[in-house]
Each structure stands twice: as C-alpha cells, then as structure tokens.
Design an enzyme around this catalytic site. Structure first.
Site, short mmCIF file in Angstrom:
data_model
loop_
_atom_site.label_atom_id
_atom_site.label_comp_id
_atom_site.label_asym_id
_atom_site.label_seq_id
_atom_site.Cartn_x
_atom_site.Cartn_y
_atom_site.Cartn_z
N LYS A 184 40.75 39.43 45.84
CA LYS A 184 39.32 39.20 46.06
C LYS A 184 38.53 39.76 44.88
O LYS A 184 39.06 40.58 44.10
CB LYS A 184 38.89 39.88 47.37
CG LYS A 184 39.07 41.41 47.38
CD LYS A 184 38.99 41.97 48.80
CE LYS A 184 39.17 43.48 48.79
NZ LYS A 184 39.37 44.01 50.16
N ARG A 213 34.31 46.85 61.58
CA ARG A 213 33.73 46.14 60.45
C ARG A 213 33.94 44.64 60.66
O ARG A 213 32.99 43.90 60.85
CB ARG A 213 34.40 46.64 59.16
CG ARG A 213 33.69 46.33 57.90
CD ARG A 213 34.39 46.91 56.69
NE ARG A 213 35.70 46.32 56.45
CZ ARG A 213 36.39 46.44 55.32
NH1 ARG A 213 35.89 47.15 54.33
NH2 ARG A 213 37.57 45.88 55.18
N TYR A 217 17.04 57.48 25.81
CA TYR A 217 15.92 57.40 26.76
C TYR A 217 15.70 58.73 27.46
O TYR A 217 16.64 59.44 27.80
CB TYR A 217 16.22 56.37 27.85
CG TYR A 217 16.00 54.94 27.45
CD1 TYR A 217 14.76 54.50 27.01
CD2 TYR A 217 17.04 54.04 27.56
CE1 TYR A 217 14.57 53.17 26.67
CE2 TYR A 217 16.86 52.70 27.23
CZ TYR A 217 15.63 52.27 26.78
OH TYR A 217 15.45 50.97 26.46
N MET A 262 21.12 49.90 28.88
CA MET A 262 21.63 48.61 29.39
C MET A 262 22.79 48.07 28.55
O MET A 262 23.81 47.63 29.07
CB MET A 262 20.49 47.58 29.42
CG MET A 262 20.89 46.26 30.06
SD MET A 262 19.55 45.05 30.03
CE MET A 262 18.37 45.80 31.14
C1 LIG Z 1 40.55 44.81 50.26
C2 LIG Z 1 41.52 44.75 51.38
C3 LIG Z 1 42.86 45.11 51.19
C4 LIG Z 1 43.38 45.74 49.91
O1 LIG Z 1 43.02 47.10 49.91
P1 LIG Z 1 43.45 48.07 48.70
O2 LIG Z 1 43.02 49.42 49.14
O3 LIG Z 1 42.70 47.59 47.50
O4 LIG Z 1 44.92 47.92 48.53
C5 LIG Z 1 43.76 44.91 52.24
N1 LIG Z 1 43.32 44.41 53.43
C6 LIG Z 1 42.02 44.09 53.66
C7 LIG Z 1 41.61 43.59 54.98
C8 LIG Z 1 41.09 44.26 52.65
O5 LIG Z 1 39.80 43.96 52.87
#
Ligand SMILES: *Cc1c(COP(=O)(O)O)cnc(C)c1O
Length: 370
Positions: free
Chosen positions: A39, A140, A262, A310
């Site tokens: 992802k 969640r 800055y 930036m």
């Molecule tokens: C992002 C995610 C993972 C991977 O988690 P890591 O800690 O990056 O290995 C696995 N399962 C779900 C449901 C996730 O959202």
C-alpha cells in the site's frame, strides 16, 4: 522524475534487499505463506518494481489500501499463469463490484453491508473470492464479534462467496510483552472458528517476530520488507533498502556573528562551514528535523543546523575535510548510517512515516530490477 545530473536528491532503492527481507520473513514463518503489503506505493519505495520483484521471488498475495492502488499493481505484475491475488484493505466501495471483476481484485470485506453487497454480486455472477476482516481490538476496520455472530447465523449471508481467508490486525505487535497480543490472538481464534474452511492471517511484520502462535496460514509484512526495524528482534535481520543523497548547492563560511535560515533559528558558534542541500520538507524531509536531524559525509556525522525549509536544508560540515565536499557533491540524508528509523527518532515519528513521505522530486535509481 528529475535528471540524475540536476536532481536535488538521488534516491537509490535496493530491490535485492527487499527480496532478501521477504525471504527472511518467509523463512521465519515456515508453516505459512508470505504475502506483501505494498500500500501507499510500497511505503514510498515503488509498488510496481517492488511488486514485480516479489512476484519473481515467489510472493502470490499482495495487499494494497485502495482500488486505484490495486488496479495499478495489477497492470505492473507479469501476466503469469499463476495469477497473484491483490487484496484491497479498504474494502469494497459502493458500486465497485465491476471494477473488482475487471482487474481480478479481491475485496477485504470489513462490514456487514459490504459482505451483503459482494454476496449479491457473487450470486448473480457465479461465485467470487473474498476475505473477511475480523476486528479483534483495533476498533478501526473489520467486522465486530456481533457482526460475525449475525453473519454466521444467516445461511444466505455469504451465498456465492468463496471465503479464501479471514484476517485480523494486531495493535501492539511491536511490543512482545504487550498482553493485548495474546488477547487479540484468542479473540481471533474464537471468531475464525465460525469460518472453518477459510485460511487465517493475523501477523504484520512485527507479528511475525511474535513466533509461530501468530503465523497461521499467511503472514502480511509491509514495513520490514522496506528496511524498517519493526521491533528489537527485527534489527538483526532486516536489510537497509534505501539511500537518499542530497545535493550540495553551496558551501558557506559563517562565523559567530551570523545566524542560519528562517527565524534565525541557529547561531553559529565560532567559524563554521555550512552546506546548503537541495532537499526540504516538500521532499518529505520533515520540518521537525530542524536543528535535530543529521546526515553523513563519508564517516563524518553532519548535523542539521537551522530550520528545514521547503526545498533546502542546511548542514554544519565544519568537521568534513574541505577537499571532500563542494558544490555538486552529496550528503547522505538516509543511508546505512542514518537509517529511516534514525531519521524518525530525530523527527519524533516512526520510520514508516519517513518512507511514505519521500517526495516525487528525487531521481530514483532501482538496483536489482526484475
Ligand atoms: C499495513 C498493514 C499491514 C502491514 O503492517 P507492517 O507493520 O507494515 O508490516 C498488515 N496488515 C494490515 C491490515 C495493514 O493495514
């Protein structure tokens, strides 16, 4: 992507290290299949090259957050006979059934409404694969215990659905002593027992290090693939994946009368040399690294002085021999010596955020591309 000779930063990504990390995680869970979470563009590393590399390493189960990510990954993977499964963590958006079909995507059903919609679709189209996410304490995403009881009590609720996998997600896996790990595992065993024919998956990267009780049929590592030391045990086995070199635009001599950047947030102590590098917070080099971050030139540690702006960051390079630094040469901003976890410590965040924040302006070099 910007040109090698002019880019403000060069981001080198070692895909062989990603594959080596996948192999290590795979071997740590010998009874389970090993998937890959790609992802957010594989945590900023590049979902297409990572996906292809891990496919060739033997990975057949990929996880992304969104439908867009899934479609892009599908077109990046080889058109192989044993097609890889691409799972969408965010679930099934209303009306997206045809899109899932067209790109051979598997939804992770997170609610009763999604489950019903996919089942309706599966019934008219002659059967569809799916994954159910069970909430065991994250609160969640996923079906609650009540949802699961409700579904299990209705014969028609999953009609047409080939339930390939049930999964849940650990809240505290990076802390092996957290009592929540065992509590979530127990809750998972309990809920998963309602779906005896489905395979089971619980562990993210740190979950793999909790040992065989957490491996089940499939493990789902993300961060550890990309060189994040997700827990103490991971430090010894996870290979670094990225190197970010920031290009020096100027080297200035300042003395104690002068301030840098800055807000005049840094005042030189004595005569100093300051290198201005063409990487800033727009590139993901967080502003919270102002006066806190550090890089390396060879073996010499060079601290960030003044505020990160930036597009620019200033480093004190007084300790670097004058002839080994000049306009056009580089400071290692992320490397084996200053890992994403080290940068995160300086910035007050986690390595995951450092990787996913890496910006689009770098010249990217992929080593070991499949
Ligand atoms: C992002 C995610 C993972 C991977 O988690 P890591 O800690 O990056 O290995 C696995 N399962 C779900 C449901 C996730 O959202």
């Amino acid at each position: 992507m910007s040109d090698l000779s002019t880019a403000g930063g060069i981001l080198t990504i070692d895909l062989d290290a990603v594959a080596a990390n996948w192999r290590v995680l795979h071997d740590l869970a010998p009874g389970a299949a090993c998937g890959a979470v790609v992802k957010a563009n594989a945590y900023g590393i590049g979902a297409a090259p990572v996906g292809r590399k891990l496919y060739l390493a033997g990975c057949r189960s990929f996880f992304v957050a969104t439908v867009d990510e899934a479609i892009a990954l599908r077109s990046a993977l080889p058109n192989a006979p044993d097609v890889a499964a691409i799972h969408v963590l965010d679930g099934l958006p209303a009306g997206a059934e045809e899109l899932f079909d067209r790109h051979a995507l598997t939804p992770i059903l997170n609610t009763v409404a999604e489950t019903e919609a996919w089942s309706r679709h599966a019934t008219v189209s002659g059967g569809r694969d799916a994954v159910l996410q069970l909430d065991t304490g994250m609160n969640r995403l996923g079906l609650s215990a009540d949802d699961v009881r409700g579904l299990a009590g209705r014969k028609d609720a999953m009609a047409g659905v080939n339930l390939r996998l049930v999964m849940s997600h650990l809240a505290c896996a990076d802390d092996p002593d957290a009592p929540m790990n065992a509590a979530q595992r127990d809750a998972f065993l309990d809920l998963a027992a309602r779906f005896p024919s489905a395979r089971r998956s619980l562990a993210n990267s740190p979950g793999i290090f909790l040992g065989p009780d957490y491996h089940f049929d499939l493990v789902r590592p993300g961060a550890a693939l990309y060189g994040i030391a997700v827990c103490n045990a991971a430090k010894a086995v996870v290979k670094q994946v990225i190197r970010l070199q920031g290009r020096i635009l100027q080297v200035r001599h300042v003395d104690s009368e002068m301030t840098v950047g800055y807000g005049a947030a840094h005042r030189a102590q004595g005569a100093r040399r300051i290198a201005t590098v063409a990487v800033g917070y727009a590139d993901g080099y967080s502003r919270s690294l102002s006066n806190r971050g550090h890089g390396y030139v060879g073996d010499v540690r060079v601290p960030v002085v003044g505020r990160v702006s930036m597009d620019l960051t200033t480093f004190d390079v007084t300790d670097v021999p004058e002839n080994s630094i000049s306009r056009g040469s580089f400071i290692d901003i992320v490397s084996d010596r200053v890992t994403p976890d080290d940068v995160a410590r300086d910035a007050g965040t986690i390595g995951y955020e450092i990787l996913t924040a890496l910006g689009p302006r770098f010249h990217r070099v992929y080593k070991g591309e499949a």
